[in-house]
Design a protein around this motif. Structure first.
Motif, short mmCIF file in Angstrom:
data_model
loop_
_atom_site.label_atom_id
_atom_site.label_comp_id
_atom_site.label_asym_id
_atom_site.label_seq_id
_atom_site.Cartn_x
_atom_site.Cartn_y
_atom_site.Cartn_z
N ALA A 18 0.81 -1.22 0.00
CA ALA A 18 0.00 0.00 0.00
C ALA A 18 0.85 1.27 0.00
N GLY A 19 2.16 1.13 -0.17
CA GLY A 19 3.00 2.32 -0.18
C GLY A 19 2.88 3.14 1.09
N TYR A 20 2.87 2.49 2.23
CA TYR A 20 2.73 3.12 3.55
C TYR A 20 1.41 3.89 3.67
N GLY A 21 0.41 3.51 2.89
CA GLY A 21 -0.88 4.20 2.92
C GLY A 21 -0.93 5.40 2.01
N MET A 22 0.05 5.52 1.11
CA MET A 22 0.12 6.68 0.22
C MET A 22 0.19 6.30 -1.25
N LYS A 23 -0.02 5.02 -1.56
CA LYS A 23 0.16 4.55 -2.93
C LYS A 23 -0.85 5.17 -3.90
N ASP A 24 -2.12 5.09 -3.54
CA ASP A 24 -3.16 5.70 -4.37
C ASP A 24 -4.41 5.92 -3.52
N ASN A 26 -7.18 4.53 -3.39
CA ASN A 26 -7.88 3.32 -2.93
C ASN A 26 -7.13 2.61 -1.81
N GLN A 27 -5.93 3.07 -1.47
CA GLN A 27 -5.13 2.40 -0.44
C GLN A 27 -4.58 3.41 0.56
N LYS A 28 -5.43 4.34 0.99
CA LYS A 28 -5.00 5.38 1.92
C LYS A 28 -5.04 4.95 3.37
N ARG A 29 -5.82 3.96 3.70
CA ARG A 29 -5.97 3.52 5.09
C ARG A 29 -5.38 2.13 5.25
N ILE A 30 -4.64 1.93 6.33
CA ILE A 30 -4.08 0.63 6.68
C ILE A 30 -4.87 0.15 7.89
N LEU A 31 -5.54 -0.98 7.73
CA LEU A 31 -6.38 -1.51 8.80
C LEU A 31 -5.81 -2.80 9.37
N LYS A 32 -5.84 -2.90 10.67
CA LYS A 32 -5.47 -4.13 11.38
C LYS A 32 -6.78 -4.83 11.73
N ILE A 33 -6.99 -6.00 11.15
CA ILE A 33 -8.23 -6.74 11.35
C ILE A 33 -7.92 -8.03 12.08
N LYS A 34 -8.56 -8.19 13.24
CA LYS A 34 -8.33 -9.38 14.06
C LYS A 34 -9.40 -10.42 13.77
N GLY A 71 14.13 -0.28 5.61
CA GLY A 71 13.50 0.06 4.35
C GLY A 71 14.21 1.20 3.67
N SER A 72 13.84 1.42 2.43
CA SER A 72 14.48 2.47 1.64
C SER A 72 13.65 3.75 1.58
N GLY A 73 12.59 3.83 2.37
CA GLY A 73 11.72 5.00 2.33
C GLY A 73 10.52 4.77 1.45
N ARG A 74 10.76 4.20 0.29
CA ARG A 74 9.65 3.88 -0.61
C ARG A 74 9.04 2.53 -0.27
N LYS A 75 9.85 1.63 0.32
CA LYS A 75 9.34 0.30 0.63
C LYS A 75 10.26 -0.41 1.62
N PRO A 76 9.66 -1.28 2.44
CA PRO A 76 10.49 -2.12 3.32
C PRO A 76 11.36 -3.05 2.47
N ASN A 77 12.58 -3.32 2.94
CA ASN A 77 13.51 -4.18 2.20
C ASN A 77 12.98 -5.61 2.07
N LYS A 78 13.41 -6.29 1.01
CA LYS A 78 13.06 -7.70 0.80
C LYS A 78 13.82 -8.57 1.78
N LEU A 79 13.20 -9.69 2.12
CA LEU A 79 13.82 -10.72 2.96
C LEU A 79 13.99 -11.99 2.14
N PRO A 80 14.84 -12.91 2.58
CA PRO A 80 15.12 -14.11 1.78
C PRO A 80 14.08 -15.23 1.91
N PHE A 81 12.91 -14.94 2.43
CA PHE A 81 11.86 -15.94 2.49
C PHE A 81 10.56 -15.33 2.03
N ARG A 82 9.51 -16.13 1.97
CA ARG A 82 8.23 -15.71 1.40
C ARG A 82 7.20 -15.41 2.49
N VAL A 113 6.38 4.58 10.34
CA VAL A 113 7.37 3.62 9.86
C VAL A 113 8.05 4.17 8.60
N GLN A 114 7.26 4.75 7.70
CA GLN A 114 7.85 5.34 6.50
C GLN A 114 8.82 6.46 6.88
#
Length: 171
Positions: A18-24, A26-34, A71-82, A113-114
């Motif tokens: 979601a680009g830290y909630g700034m991508k577009d 349609n993705q302005k809110r980041i929700l934690k759903i339990k 992260g690089s500011g634009r995105k969190p860094n990749k990790l070696p697993f999925r 975080v961004q």
């Protein structure tokens, strides 16, 4: 809903997607759903594994995991697993929404975080945020063994890289 609704169990992956909630717009809110453990297992039991057209009602995809701690500011860094991504539509998406135990807006935390990833000392900035960050840990849902194998959650020679659903971010 006719479009897929996605569960991103990894906060770092959600921030990336979601680009830290700034991508577009349609993705302005980041929700934690339990969800309950039973709901998570039921959703996964009804999913197929695969990118693109796999799974009519639900689909699991495995994408490169992301590191919340760097992260690089634009995105969190990749990790070696999925990391697992769970897509749902129709009745399954409606069940997911109806079964939510709680919904919390964490957009402000995503933006912090961004800012930490962009800071002059990003390591210290993210360490300062650590008490606010979610504690993610490996999780094995109570699915049927057949579903675990189908979704590549059960270890096998060809699937050993997909065992971690969530990454522990705190010691």
């Amino acid at each position: 809903p006719s479009r897929m609704t996605w569960i991103k169990p990894s906060f770092a992956w959600m921030l990336y997607r979601a680009g830290y909630g700034m991508k577009d717009h349609n993705q302005k809110r980041i929700l934690k759903i339990k969800l309950s453990h039973a709901t998570a297992a039921d959703v996964l039991n009804r999913c197929a594994c695969g990118h693109g057209g796999g799974g009519t009602e639900g689909r699991v995809q495995w994408d490169p995991a992301r590191d919340l701690m760097a992260g690089s500011g634009r995105k969190p860094n990749k990790l070696p697993f999925r990391a697992i991504q769970i897509g749902m539509r129709g009745n399954l998406a409606e069940q997911y929404v109806a079964s939510a135990i709680s919904i919390q807006d964490v957009t402000e935390l995503a933006q912090k975080v961004q800012a930490a990833h962009n800071a002059s000392d990003p390591k210290q900035a993210i360490l300062d945020l650590l008490p606010q960050l979610p504690c993610e840990r490996p999780y094995m849902p109570a699915c049927t063994p057949a579903a675990l194998m189908r979704l590549k959650l059960m270890p096998s020679d060809a699937q050993s890289g997909n065992m971690r659903v969530l990454r522990e971010n705190k010691s």
